[in-house]
Design an enzyme around this catalytic site. Structure first.
Site: not given
Lengths: 1002, 1002
Positions: B81-83, B439, B470, B474, B553, B585, B587, B752, B934
């Site tokens: 198998v070659v180029g 968290q 992240f 939380e 937010r 992150r 939020f 936050a 964030e």
């Protein structure tokens, strides 16, 4: 009915006493104890026969004649053992240091058979246990008495013959040579009296037994004790939620009763956890030539051996001075000195391998006793002195002068939970979490950090509760916890170790033995003491530990409660080759006061006056200064004294005792009333501080943490009560989880009785801070609930966490200038005790004790009275029962409950009354309360001096009067020996120095 | 050199790719990934041959001709198998969502053989992967083209033939039907071009390839990225001990690199510990008819099954509203809804048994997508609105009006450490200690207490560090920790569970997908926007969780940084049958701003004006109010903008890009500069509080605890720096052990971006308290050391523990009145990104990004720039790469790294410059710093809009101009589909509604 072993098949239905298999593998350091209670359980309620089945013999006790005949038919060879038959009289005696659960000092079983209808001895068997390796018969004496009449002449012959026949080598194991020899005579005398009485009852003509001798023929049966607790109720109308002053149950009481309470060793095992066993010195003083761990390391389960080289930080350690090593290097200075440790997968593997570590020693001469230390002038510095007034002038003023001395033995803490540590390395930054049973989380933390070479902020120590501490876990816990931490650090795996009882007793030290010598006590003819010069010598052991402070407290208590205008006390710290002695409830105070009570009773005795009067005459009055120039204000001791006299019925009792003693030759009763004044504060001023951390969570529940540790004394319960009062919420909303160094730092040890005072005030401080923050929300919503206010405050972003702090004000005694306040205040108490002694055996009964204690306004009478009772009983052990025996080479011989006896149920005074002084608020501590942990301990001296009073009566009957020396504890041996009589004269002690005793008084 | 399997014996020395045995037992939920990096490691430095050995084939790559000849002799049957050879041209293509470590969307291997010297096709093989279950050959097309000349006519024929032959069912697994079909054409076109170029190089007469097409024939090789960090040095002369402002290394960096850092699951195993596996719903919406645990309970190692009835307290739970159940009862509302758990001795046993729990369902109709929810009006209440100005007047004033819409896909948190909890029951009083990767220690505590029915003071939660959070840890961590606690409580043994990745992705939710619709944007011909009415719809899932705050937010950021005088935003919370989405992150902020950037770029595009100019024109200026009436002061965004323009060489770059795009037909470059303004504060005001607890131990070491948790973001490092500055001691003396509820209570989640602000101020407060206490000792001994002062203070009984607290002042936005300050301040940033897209494949290269960020006076530039880079890359994943696929029945199809692609090294911009704005002190936060966690995330939108800019250029070349919709992420599929051209026209999408798609856009 006793069967020889041949008859075992016939008694197959008999219950075995115990199965030997249940007790294997037999630990040679532990003694098997057969609890006689199991037998006496059936007393008075027995119906049916009793059957016991031992290894070599079975006992069958028929309940009826029919049953007896059947048994005899079934076991024709069985010997019939009965009470006195018409011609045969049998009796058995056992004398042991403690009445219950103890092996005997001397036992005797005696049998005499008379020619029927006469008192002519036909057969006599006198067998003794405790006088040789096996039970022996006094054959010579017995044969000499055959054909003789049972009477005074025979008695004299028997005694002089027994004295000659039942001898002991002065070096015999177990010691107590004079006592044991005397007992052979005394017990025979008891037998003699009992037989005489029986013969007379049968109508045989024998000498009359004097009425005064009848009590000598009786066998003691202690009565069921009863106790009375008296305390002041809280004022009516006070909120039920405010439990301060109420006898609220200890918060862990139920858990502790059911066994659910979690102790250090209950922390769940980690999967990769290892167990550590200590390698300790078998020599009191020696150079270490080599340590060979190769055999140990090749044993099953062994992971590693830990020696001094494995310590990454400093090997120097110690609670105040760094005069100890974590692991011995180069030399050892006591038996039990920790040399290394073996860490293995299980306790068994670790302990087996620890025994396989070979240490080669070059032995050096040890100093073991105080007297040896004095002879060698082996003292630690400094030698403390407290002096006040003009000693010379005082002695000039005195009408009389006397001198005396006393030795007070040490004491093993015997907390139920031995020392235990679990170290869990944190895997990063040198972090380590330790679970330790210690009174001193912060000291544990800093010494671990020092040994590991990390800052203290990497080490967290957590203490949930202890199974007793008594001062034994104030500093000496670190000898184990540091080694465990070093091992965990080396192996990066959790390592645990809980000492076996024998290891704990061997290694961790105890109360300091004291020797007190009052060269001169000057007193007036009235009994008023005007001058005193006293020296104290404590057996410190092989490191300083807390011994200087202990000695200081002894000196601070050298006058107990007596005003002595001209006084000097000096304290010498004897450096010996014993494991370092340490804090023990009372912390030198009891020893200091014990000497005082000795000279005050000497004064009374030498004047022939009532000891009560002489004591009362010398008691401090309000406003007088102590030898260290602290003015006594709010002095309540006189009130305690009067109440105690009243409650105990002292005068009536005195009269009754005097009558009893006139009527009884061989049992005597004694009475003593003894005051105590205990200074409250750490004498190291900087320790008088405490912190608390209080969180109110958003659900209104409160997490309280403070610097004190719970060791069963109820501190946490009291702290919850304090918080409950200040926060105005029920105790159920407040929880204490544990004591830990990452919540409240730099904590003083839970010691000096002051933990409720110090931590209570810190808790109060924290609570008050939070109440102030909550106030606006209460005002805004006065009808709201606690939870409403908390929620409102939280949502309004109020800090619901507070750090509380307290330091005792106005302290700062200076030895140089003998000025400055040494104590914040004093706790006072008075006890009156009555005892009865058996002059022939030295046994005694605690008949009655009445205690009146000023604990201010008790925070919790249930807990405080528990402390008074507990301290009293522990003091009772100290002064009458507990004896540590050391070989002359410094080897502790008493390493377990089999040989070391703390008080048992039967030692509780038959009538024990504790009254907390009414209407005695203390303005110096939290909610007008007073410290209670240590002060009552010394009141057990009342039992000691009651015993001494009884002995005096016995001696008086032998014609001996005046002061005499009685060392502590007032053991049966000492009591018996002090009751000089015709029997003791026959058993003179061997000349000291002519032999090597089994044990020495250290 | 590729050998058939028959040649395996001959290549025994070849290295196996991997041993199958190493991977058993095979977990079918996990995909095997072969990391190509292992291969490319040798790139450029290879010497010697390469050998790889697979199951069916071995590859041998000789390094020299000699070696080649030897190999061919040894393996005569091996294929070479070659180029491209002279007459045969071979090429292979792979298109995958991500360039590295990804399985392909479509692969192609193509071979053409020409009659020598001509362009006449003699043999043609077009094989495609990804178009059927196995690799397929486009046989019809190939045979149709035999004998044809390689040229435009052949190309057209090939394309239309391939479009007909390479079809896909519109419901085909994997989806992306249009894209995959288009790729078959696009890749052939690339092959076509490559061959054309080769033929021409060989001198064969073929059509000329236009210069503008050359880049289409190139294979991407991403360059090694380089990055520049620019920050302000601390003033000269500042003490080296004061590390504030210095780029101090993260305190755990080395440990994390070596693997020594301890995470929750590294807590050593307890011996009696059990492992828990969850039983979760396989239905999105169903009634539970029955749960049969009998089979599970009889499986090896199983100790117990835990169902709702085992909850002693309340089954109702949830971080704000209690609208969830700990364990499902009666019904399930999402796939992955936790129904129960199996507890066993090992993870394997627990997981096997969990699969054996049989749940019978009665299925109900699920709502899965936002559009379904809108159709069903399935919304949670309330619907939030922020409105300011006069909308009607604004639109009247406008010269132009446009509307548009955009969908922003969700995102998986993909913390490296999945959710893990260990609960250790305390054996008394309902105590429990939990080790949780969360968290929010306090929320974990209170929800466990609620479920267990105990007060919060019985529960201690400890968090050492997280392996990423992240926002995913939380609130959603409690769904696991509560179940683990219930199990531990039931069994009174420690219970542990760490979720497998597929479980974690399935159960714990992620970023909210958003759909934004701006009904009308009114703007002037200048580009100035004067009116906006926008609606947001978020896919909330099956419970509220934090979704209302997330939506708030989004609304607070609906104008991003643009002043819009008349504005209304509304937020609709879509209740769907997906696992509850949660904090991530940003939020909601990034989603809110993304829509703004969409309409602002639409405005520019519709006016045909430079987007940069239009953005700049609309940017806020100092003193302007936001839609929620907060006045912008100390506004630095303009400075950031200007610096970003300058540093990025924006204008030159723009010109170069325009030139490039003119010169290239099939690759296009794009450029975008995007601002961001991020409001700092929890919008729930009460959360803006923090506590700290500081201990100075007697050795001077400091233990610092605060309410924040370390999740890799460097919070602990910053807190140590803060304490170090205030205490005036080196950081090395300060240690943070962990976060725990028994040290600092009632903590807000670490979220936050405000944790440094809040906790830093609390730490400062605690330190200042202690410095004040130490002051007298410093004054007394000014030359002394820190240790001297500490020791002196300790011995003087100064409280060396302090509780610090902080709450952000002057906050309190009210939606009703649209007044009150919503944010303490804003963090600003601007990014300019350049990309290049391959119009044929949709692939893109991130060429360059320049970020200028105002983080005030950075506490630690190393950490802050790390945060900027990290947030940017995570945003880049969000906006260009990461796609969660759900089946129409609500089943998550992408449950692991094999199918869900976060950015890899190759996605980092080749040139990444981060500059922290100089001289921008912030008077609102600790030491003039600003929050950073964030805010930078949204700057990745610059890449998205650069891509969109490039697509616009491509579309322009196809004659399409004006705004067009491009949803997020700008995946290869979307890019390719948006570049409408002759190939896409051949592959029209199926008519919606005529088929059930594999996945739906939720």
């Amino acid at each position: 009915m006793s069967n020889g072993s041949g008859a075992e098949d016939d008694v197959s239905e008999a219950s075995p006493l115990f199965s030997a298999a249940d007790f294997t593998p037999f630990d040679p350091t532990q003694e098997l104890i057969f609890p006689p209670e199991l037998v006496s359980l059936t007393k008075g309620q027995r119906s049916g026969s009793l059957r016991f089945h031992g290894d070599r013999v079975a006992w069958l006790q028929p309940d009826s004649l029919d049953e007896f005949l059947r048994l005899k038919w079934e076991n024709p060879d069985a010997r019939v053992v009965v009470g006195n038959t018409e011609t045969q009289f049998v009796a058995a005696f056992k004398q042991s240091p403690r009445r219950e659960d103890d092996i005997s000092t001397v036992t005797a079983a005696m049998s005499v058979t008379f020619t029927p209808g006469t008192n002519v001895v036909e057969d006599l068997r006198l067998s003794y246990g405790g006088m040789a390796a096996t039970t022996v018969l006094a054959k010579k004496t017995a044969s000499r008495l055959l054909g003789r009449c049972w009477g005074e002449e025979l008695l004299q012959e028997a005694c002089s013959s027994l004295a000659g026949e039942m001898t002991l080598d002065p070096s015999v194991p177990g010691g107590m040579v004079t006592y044991r020899r005397t007992l052979t005579l005394s017990l025979f005398y008891k037998f003699y009296l009992m037989v005489l009485l029986k013969l007379r009852k049968q109508g045989v003509t024998v000498e009359q037994v004097g009425a005064d001798c009848l009590s000598a023929a009786e066998i003691y049966h202690p009565e069921t004790p009863s106790s009375v607790q008296i305390y002041q109720a809280v004022p009516e109308g006070r909120s039920q939620d405010d439990t301060v002053g109420r006898p609220m149950m200890h918060l862990s009481a139920l858990k502790q009763a059911t066994g659910e309470a979690v102790y250090c060793d209950d922390v769940p095992l980690y999967e990769n956890e290892l167990y550590l066993a200590l390698v300790t010195s078998s020599r009191a003083h020696a150079k270490i030539l080599s340590i060979d761990t190769s055999a140990a390391e090749s044993m099953p389960g062994v992971v590693s051996c830990v020696l001094a080289d494995d310590i990454p930080g400093s090997n120097a350690t110690g609670p105040i001075e760094y005069d100890e090593s974590v692991l011995a290097q180069g030399q050892v200075t006591c038996v039990g000195h920790i040399i290394g440790a073996v860490v293995a997968d299980t306790q068994l593997h670790a302990q087996r391998a620890a025994k396989a570590v070979r240490v080669q020693y070059e032995e050096l001469q040890p100093i073991v006793t105080i007297q040896e230390a004095i002879a060698a002038q082996s003292f630690y510095q400094p030698i403390r002195t407290i002096q006040r007034g003009d000693l010379e002038a005082g002695f000039k003023q005195a009408d009389h002068i006397l001198e005396g001395e006393m030795h007070i033995g040490g004491q093993e803490h015997f907390y139920l939970e031995t020392n235990v540590s679990l170290a869990v390395p944190g895997e990063e930054d040198g972090e380590m979490e330790l679970f330790v049973s210690t009174q001193s989380a912060s000291k544990t933390q800093s010494l671990v950090a020092k040994a590991l070479g990390v800052p203290a902020n990497r080490v967290v120590v957590r203490v949930k509760r202890m199974g007793g501490g008594f001062g034994g876990k104030e500093s000496r816990t670190t000898v184990l916890s540091t080694v465990v931490a070093v091992a965990a650090n080396k192996l990066k795996r959790p390592v645990r170790c809980m000492l076996d009882r024998d290891e704990d007793m061997l290694i961790t030290g105890g109360r300091h033995p004291f020797y007190g010598k009052y060269k001169v006590v000057g007193f007036l003819s009235s009994g008023k003491v005007v001058a005193l010069d006293v020296s104290y010598y404590s057996n410190v052991g092989n490191s300083m530990d807390l011994s200087l402070s202990v000695m200081e407290r002894a000196l601070f208590h050298m006058e107990n409660s007596y005003s002595v205008a001209n006084i000097r006390g000096r304290g010498f710290l004897c450096r010996t080759n014993l494991p370092s002695n340490t804090a023990f409830r009372g912390f030198g105070g009891p020893q200091g006061m014990m000497i005082a009570e000795n000279w005050i009773s000497d004064v009374a005795q030498s004047l022939g006056r009532s000891a009560e009067e002489v004591r009362r005459l010398n008691l401090y009055v309000e406003g007088e200064p102590t030898p260290y120039n602290q003015i006594l204000d709010r002095f309540t001791l006189d009130r305690c004294w009067d109440e105690c006299l009243l409650r105990s019925g002292y005068q009536e009792r005195r009269a009754a005792i005097d009558l009893y003693n006139r009527q009884n030759r061989w049992t005597k009763r004694g009475l003593a009333i003894v005051p105590t004044k205990f200074g409250i504060s750490f004498t190291a001023v900087f320790l008088n501080q405490a912190g608390a951390l209080l969180h109110i969570y958003t659900d209104g529940s409160v997490l309280l943490t403070h610097g004190g540790t719970e060791m069963g004394q109820g501190l946490h319960t009291k702290m919850v009560q304090v918080a409950s009062r200040v926060l105005g919420i029920p105790c159920s909303k407040i929880h204490i989880l544990e004591t830990s160094t990452n919540t409240v730092p730099n904590t003083s040890p839970t010691a000096a009785s002051a933990s409720s005072d110090l931590n209570g005030a810190a808790v109060q401080n924290a609570c008050e801070i939070l109440m102030k923050r909550l106030e606006p929300y209460k005002s805004k919503n006065p009808k709201g609930s606690w939870e409403d206010w908390v929620k409102a405050a939280y949502f309004d972003r109020v800090n619901l966490s507070a750090n509380g702090f307290y330091k005792t004000p106005d302290l700062g005694y200076d030895f140089e200038s003998n000025s400055g306040r040494a104590f914040n205040y004093f706790t006072y108490g008075v006890a009156c005790s009555e005892v009865e002694i058996d002059c022939l055996t030295g046994a005694h009964k605690n008949l009655s004790t009445t205690i009146v204690m000023d604990v201010g306004h008790s925070l919790n009478p249930a807990i405080d009275i528990g402390q008074v009772e507990g301290a009293f009983m522990q003091g009772l052990g100290l002064f009458t029962l507990e004896e540590l025996h050391y070989s002359p080479q410094g080897v502790l011989l008493t390493r377990g409950p089999g040989s070391y006896k703390i008080p048992a149920f039967g030692d509780i005074p038959t009538k024990l009354t504790v009254s907390l002084l009414r209407d005695a608020p203390n303005d110096k501590a939290i909610f007008a309360s007073k410290a209670v942990g240590e002060p009552p301990l010394f009141l057990a001296a009342s039992v000691f001096y009651a015993i001494k009073d009884a002995i005096s009566a016995a001696r008086a009957q032998s014609g001996i009067t005046g002061p005499f020396r009685l060392d502590s504890p007032a053991s049966a041996e000492r009591i018996r020996n002090a009751c000089s009589d015709r029997f003791t004269e026959l058993c003179p002690p061997a000349e000291p120095g002519t032999f090597t005793p089994w044990s020495v008084r250290v």
